[in-house]
Design a protein around this motif. Structure first.
Motif, PDB file in Angstrom:
ATOM      1  N   ASP A 240       0.848  -1.112  -0.188  1.00 34.22           N
ATOM      2  CA  ASP A 240       0.590   0.095   0.053  1.00 34.22           C
ATOM      3  C   ASP A 240       0.715   1.072  -0.022  1.00 34.22           C
ATOM      4  OD1 ASP A 240      -2.367  -1.661   0.347  1.00 34.22           O
ATOM      5  OD2 ASP A 240      -2.336  -1.443   2.016  1.00 34.22           O
ATOM      6  N   ALA A 241       1.459   1.127   0.693  1.00 38.68           N
ATOM      7  CA  ALA A 241       2.884   2.590   0.519  1.00 38.68           C
ATOM      8  C   ALA A 241       3.643   2.460  -0.392  1.00 38.68           C
ATOM      9  CB  ALA A 241       4.064   2.528   1.833  1.00 38.68           C
ATOM     10  N   LYS A 243       2.710   1.754  -3.438  1.00 38.20           N
ATOM     11  CA  LYS A 243       1.423   2.340  -4.542  1.00 38.20           C
ATOM     12  C   LYS A 243       1.514   3.852  -4.620  1.00 38.20           C
ATOM     13  CE  LYS A 243      -1.464  -2.014  -4.311  1.00 38.20           C
ATOM     14  NZ  LYS A 243      -2.309  -2.347  -3.765  1.00 38.20           N
ATOM     15  N   GLN A 244       0.845   4.063  -3.519  1.00 37.20           N
ATOM     16  CA  GLN A 244       0.794   5.199  -2.772  1.00 37.20           C
ATOM     17  C   GLN A 244       2.494   6.681  -3.316  1.00 37.20           C
ATOM     18  OE1 GLN A 244      -1.938   6.777  -1.535  1.00 37.20           O
ATOM     19  NE2 GLN A 244      -0.816   8.881  -2.758  1.00 37.20           N
ATOM     20  N   LEU A 245       3.279   5.881  -2.630  1.00 33.57           N
ATOM     21  CA  LEU A 245       4.418   6.769  -3.151  1.00 33.57           C
ATOM     22  C   LEU A 245       4.907   6.148  -4.980  1.00 33.57           C
ATOM     23  CD1 LEU A 245       6.901   5.027  -0.265  1.00 33.57           C
ATOM     24  CD2 LEU A 245       6.288   7.210  -0.797  1.00 33.57           C
ATOM     25  N   TYR A 246       4.015   6.055  -5.263  1.00 29.14           N
ATOM     26  CA  TYR A 246       4.983   5.710  -6.300  1.00 29.14           C
ATOM     27  C   TYR A 246       3.849   6.170  -7.646  1.00 29.14           C
ATOM     28  CZ  TYR A 246       9.413   2.589  -7.187  1.00 29.14           C
ATOM     29  OH  TYR A 246      10.493   2.456  -7.012  1.00 29.14           O
ATOM     30  N   SER A 247       2.455   5.906  -7.008  1.00 25.23           N
ATOM     31  CA  SER A 247       1.742   7.462  -8.070  1.00 25.23           C
ATOM     32  C   SER A 247       2.175   8.729  -8.052  1.00 25.23           C
ATOM     33  CB  SER A 247      -0.097   7.094  -7.531  1.00 25.23           C
ATOM     34  OG  SER A 247      -0.585   7.555  -7.384  1.00 25.23           O
ATOM     35  N   ASP A 248       2.245   9.004  -6.619  1.00 25.17           N
ATOM     36  CA  ASP A 248       2.232  10.089  -6.572  1.00 25.17           C
ATOM     37  C   ASP A 248       3.691  11.023  -6.996  1.00 25.17           C
ATOM     38  OD1 ASP A 248       0.844  10.743  -4.353  1.00 25.17           O
ATOM     39  OD2 ASP A 248       2.215  10.518  -2.541  1.00 25.17           O
TER      40      ASP A 248
END
Ligand code: FES
Length: 353
Positions: A240-241, A243-248
């Protein structure tokens, strides 16, 4: 009917159903099969308190794998065939034997059995490799900079990718960030240290029991630390972490969620009883999957992926209504084959177990 006629009938039936042929052949030698893939264990080591690493020589039907994919591995425990998904740790270009490392979970029926009992000479069932968690591109044409992220037993598919890139003489930067409890809990510490001697490879360990921070922005000092692509495998919180970092960051990320989704009991909504007709056991429905509830009541039905993929947990629902945990669809027909791992009772249910 004469004995000859019965024998001829068995042979014809066997020829028409290839798996039946394998049932006959395994009486002679479990490694002699017509269609099924099996593997004989050729080496076993227990490098940490929780893991077992073993190599398996597969039968001729095995057609190889791509780094990151998984194979369903089955073994018989107390007379019941149990199947779980494990990713090979070796390079996809090695051929020959397959290497697996299994971490024994506290409540892992199969992983604990393998950790405690697996021995050289044992024969395991195998399936063709599957899964979309693979390296982007083709050998010789991979993205230039690759970031690998793993947590705990998520190291095995990621190590397979690292070893594959080494075999391909990939000369772009490959940076691995691995999270585990501590140094003693890492069965591949020596191998990763060896690989980190290649000029283009870096390996960073984060030891969570020593206060290491969980995956966050501080692990990526600059945009290029994300790589041209990220590949992550590990527990849900880590993914989850990531995914968020790469999305950002706007960078591609591929993930392998090796932990089955946890289905929480719908608080206050679970009603009725769950009856296992062959065992004669009745439990109050707590809303979890029927497989979980069966295991909690002391039964060990055959199971595998626990995610609705392999169908090894299929059993007959004699009566009652069940809900498919993944789709929400309900089924109130009697005498239906259902997958226990993704079915939850809705009121009173009887299962032929
Ligand atoms: S255990 Fe694989 S479908 Fe249920």
């Amino acid at each position: 009917m004469s004995r000859f006629t019965r024998f001829a009938g068995s042979v014809i039936e066997a020829v028409l159903t290839p798996h039946a042929v394998d049932r006959y052949l395994e009486l002679v030698d479990p490694m002699v099969t017509w269609t099924e893939i099996r593997g004989r264990v050729t080496a076993v080591s227990r490098r940490t308190d929780r893991t077992v690493t073993f190599t398996v020589a597969p039968t001729r039907q095995f057609e190889g794998f791509q780094a990151g994919q998984f194979i369903q591995v089955s073994t018989v425990i107390d007379g019941v065939r149990q199947t779980r998904c494990f990713s090979p740790a070796g390079s996809q270009h090695e051929g020959g034997e397959l290497e697996f490392t299994v971490t024994a979970d506290a409540d892992g029926h199969v992983s604990k059995h393998l950790r405690e009992h697996l021995a050289v000479g044992d024969v395991l069932g195998l399936t063709p490799a599957a899964g979309a968690f693979t390296l982007p591109g083709e050998p010789g044409d991979r993205p230039g900079r690759i970031r690998l992220i793993s947590g705990g037993s998520g190291i095995t598919p990621v190590l397979s990718m690292l070893r594959t890139l080494v075999d391909e003489k990939h000369d772009g930067a490959v940076d691995l960030l691995h999270f585990c409890r501590d140094s003693a809990d890492n069965p591949y510490r020596a191998e990763l240290d060896r690989l980190a001697r290649f000029a283009n490879i870096s390996v960073t360990y984060v030891y969570t029991r020593a206060g290491g921070r969980h995956l966050g922005a501080e692990h990526f000092g600059q945009l290029e630390d994300f790589g041209d692509v990220g590949l992550a495998c590990g527990p849900a919180a880590l993914l989850d972490a990531a995914k968020q970092l790469y999305s950002d960051a706007g960078v591609e990320l591929r993930v392998e969620e090796f932990t089955p989704p946890v289905v929480a009991a719908p608080s206050g909504e679970a009603t009725g009883t769950l009856r296992f007709t062959e065992a004669g056991t009745v439990v109050d429905n707590d809303g979890r999957s029927i497989l979980d509830q069966a295991e909690s009541s002391g039964l060990f039905p055959e199971s595998g992926c626990r995610m609705g993929i392999c169908f090894s947990c299929t059993a007959v629902k004699k009566s009652g209504c069940t809900s498919n945990i993944l789709t929400g669809e309900t089924n109130d027909e009697p005498d239906q084959h259902i997958q226990l791992c993704v079915s939850a009772p809705v009121g009173d249910v009887e299962i032929a177990l």
